[in-house]
Scaffold this active site. Structure first.
Site, mmCIF file in Angstrom:
data_model
loop_
_atom_site.group_PDB
_atom_site.id
_atom_site.type_symbol
_atom_site.label_atom_id
_atom_site.label_comp_id
_atom_site.label_asym_id
_atom_site.label_seq_id
_atom_site.Cartn_x
_atom_site.Cartn_y
_atom_site.Cartn_z
ATOM 1 C CE LYS A 146 60.424 38.443 29.947
ATOM 2 N NZ LYS A 146 59.644 37.228 30.589
ATOM 3 N NE ARG A 166 56.221 30.705 32.844
ATOM 4 C CZ ARG A 166 56.543 31.757 32.350
ATOM 5 N NH1 ARG A 166 56.401 31.802 30.909
ATOM 6 N NH2 ARG A 166 56.636 33.078 32.917
ATOM 7 C CE1 TYR A 218 66.975 32.100 -3.620
ATOM 8 C CE2 TYR A 218 66.153 33.343 -1.622
ATOM 9 C CZ TYR A 218 67.101 33.019 -2.505
ATOM 10 O OH TYR A 218 68.464 33.466 -2.407
ATOM 11 C CG MET A 257 69.518 35.599 5.806
ATOM 12 S SD MET A 257 70.886 34.678 5.575
ATOM 13 C CE MET A 257 70.407 32.978 5.597
#
Length: 373
Positions: free
Chosen positions: A38, A136, A264, A313
């Site tokens: 997965k 769950r 930043y 980013m």
């Protein structure tokens, strides 16, 4: 092998093969092995990994969502694929692509029976999830008679496996709880088996479970994180090999005087004349802000270089003062000399989050088994 010329995640299929064989050696030869692929095979490449696992001899594959299973089928994967968290809106697609759903609640079970009957299925393979304490997904013990009645009153389904999930199999302080889960699973599964009149595959062990509780292997075990090189235990980690190495390059090196600031919000202040390198990777690639402000670092020519300032980013900055390097040189973020667990822990997180968070825009480079790295 040439050095990286961009940000790249190298995926070592030799390491995958080593991990599979190591984990397989911990269980009896007649116990089946389910490989979890997965989340893009834990942040790598689900198709490449699934094909290699088929070659290695895995008995089953598992994904979280239906679209993940469809992608494998569309790329030629033929092994049985368990979908761990299907939604009823995708049941027709499950049947169309020969996927096998985990049925974990009365609503999901009834809906799948209805879909299977409408599509005139017979003995369609499904999996029944039992809740033994993780709380769950899964049926609780009082629901077993209902589950048995619904399944035995239709010819559309055939239970391929009954399973549950351990909550803390890596934590020896939770041994009593884990043993209690295993005992409850044994009772609940056999209660259902008696009502079905046949015995499906039974499985509760995850990676830590198959290592720490091998007598609870039943007829199948599941491994996800272990296949990718992580055992949730330092001793086990030493036997496994992380399959992924994240590399990038130095884009620019800047000399700064004492008192200058970097990035930043001026988050890093230079306290002495320094060399600061810029790397083309950032939180949009999966190296999140938690690793900034000197909490974590990278390896440049075998030397540690802390990440300074805030992670941007698309960019991080590192302090390479005293390191002999130049623009274009390779940088290892994790893997090789820096174990991913160490990098993750520096940011206050776990290896699962780190490796599954590497974004798809990062180039994947496959290293075949037997290749020289």
């Amino acid at each position: 092998m040439p050095e990286a010329k961009e940000t790249v995640l190298e995926i070592d299929l030799g390491a995958l093969a080593h991990n599979y064989r190591y984990l397989r050696s911990k269980i009896d030869s007649d116990v089946k092995f389910l490989s979890v692929v997965k989340a893009h095979a834990y942040g790598s490449d689900s198709v490449v990994i699934a094909k290699k696992l088929e070659e290695l001899g895995t008995d089953y594959l598992a994904v979280a969502y239906v679209e993940e299973g469809i992608r494998l089928r569309e790329n030629g994967i033929t092994k049985p694929i368990l979908v761990l968290h299907p939604q009823f809106t995708h049941f027709e697609s499950i049947i169309e692509h020969c996927l096998e759903p985990n049925l974990y609640s009365e609503k999901i079970l009834r809906e799948f029976i209805s879909t299977a009957e409408r599509l005139k299925q017979k003995n369609y393979p499904v999996h029944i999830k039992l809740n033994t304490g993780l709380n769950r997904l899964g049926f609780d013990q009082p629901e077993i008679p209902l589950v048995a009645d619904l399944i035995t009153n239709t010819s559309t389904l055939k239970v391929a496996s009954i399973f549950s999930h351990l909550a803390a199999s890596e934590d020896w302080k939770e041994r009593d709880f884990t043993v209690g889960q295993i005992d409850l699973f044994r009772k609940m599964s056999w209660q259902l088996v008696e009502k079905l009149g046949y015995e499906p595959l039974l499985h509760i062990c995850n990676t830590s479970g198959l290592i720490n509780y091998p007598k609870a292997a039943f007829s199948m075990v599941r491994s996800g994180i272990g296949l990718y090189g992580y055992g949730n235990d330092k001793n086990v980690d030493s036997e496994l090999r992380p399959i992924g190495t994240l590399k990038t390059i130095i884009s620019q090196i800047r000399k700064l005087d004492k008192g200058a600031t970097v990035g930043y919000n001026r988050a890093f202040k230079v306290e002495k004349p320094s060399r600061i390198a810029t790397l083309p990777v950032g939180h949009a690639d999966g190296i999140n802000r938690i690793y900034g402000k000197q909490k974590a670092g990278v390896m440049v020519h075998g030397k540690f270089a802390p990440i300074v300032g805030n992670v941007c980013m698309d960019i991080i900055m590192i302090d390479v003062t005293g390191i002999d390097c130049e623009e274009g040189d390779e940088v290892i973020i994790f893997g090789g000399p820096q174990h991913p667990v160490k990098f993750a822990e520096a940011g206050g997180t776990i290896s699962y989050e780190l490796i599954t968070g590497i974004q798809r825009r990062v180039t994947r480079k496959i290293i075949p088994e037997g290749s020289e790295k």
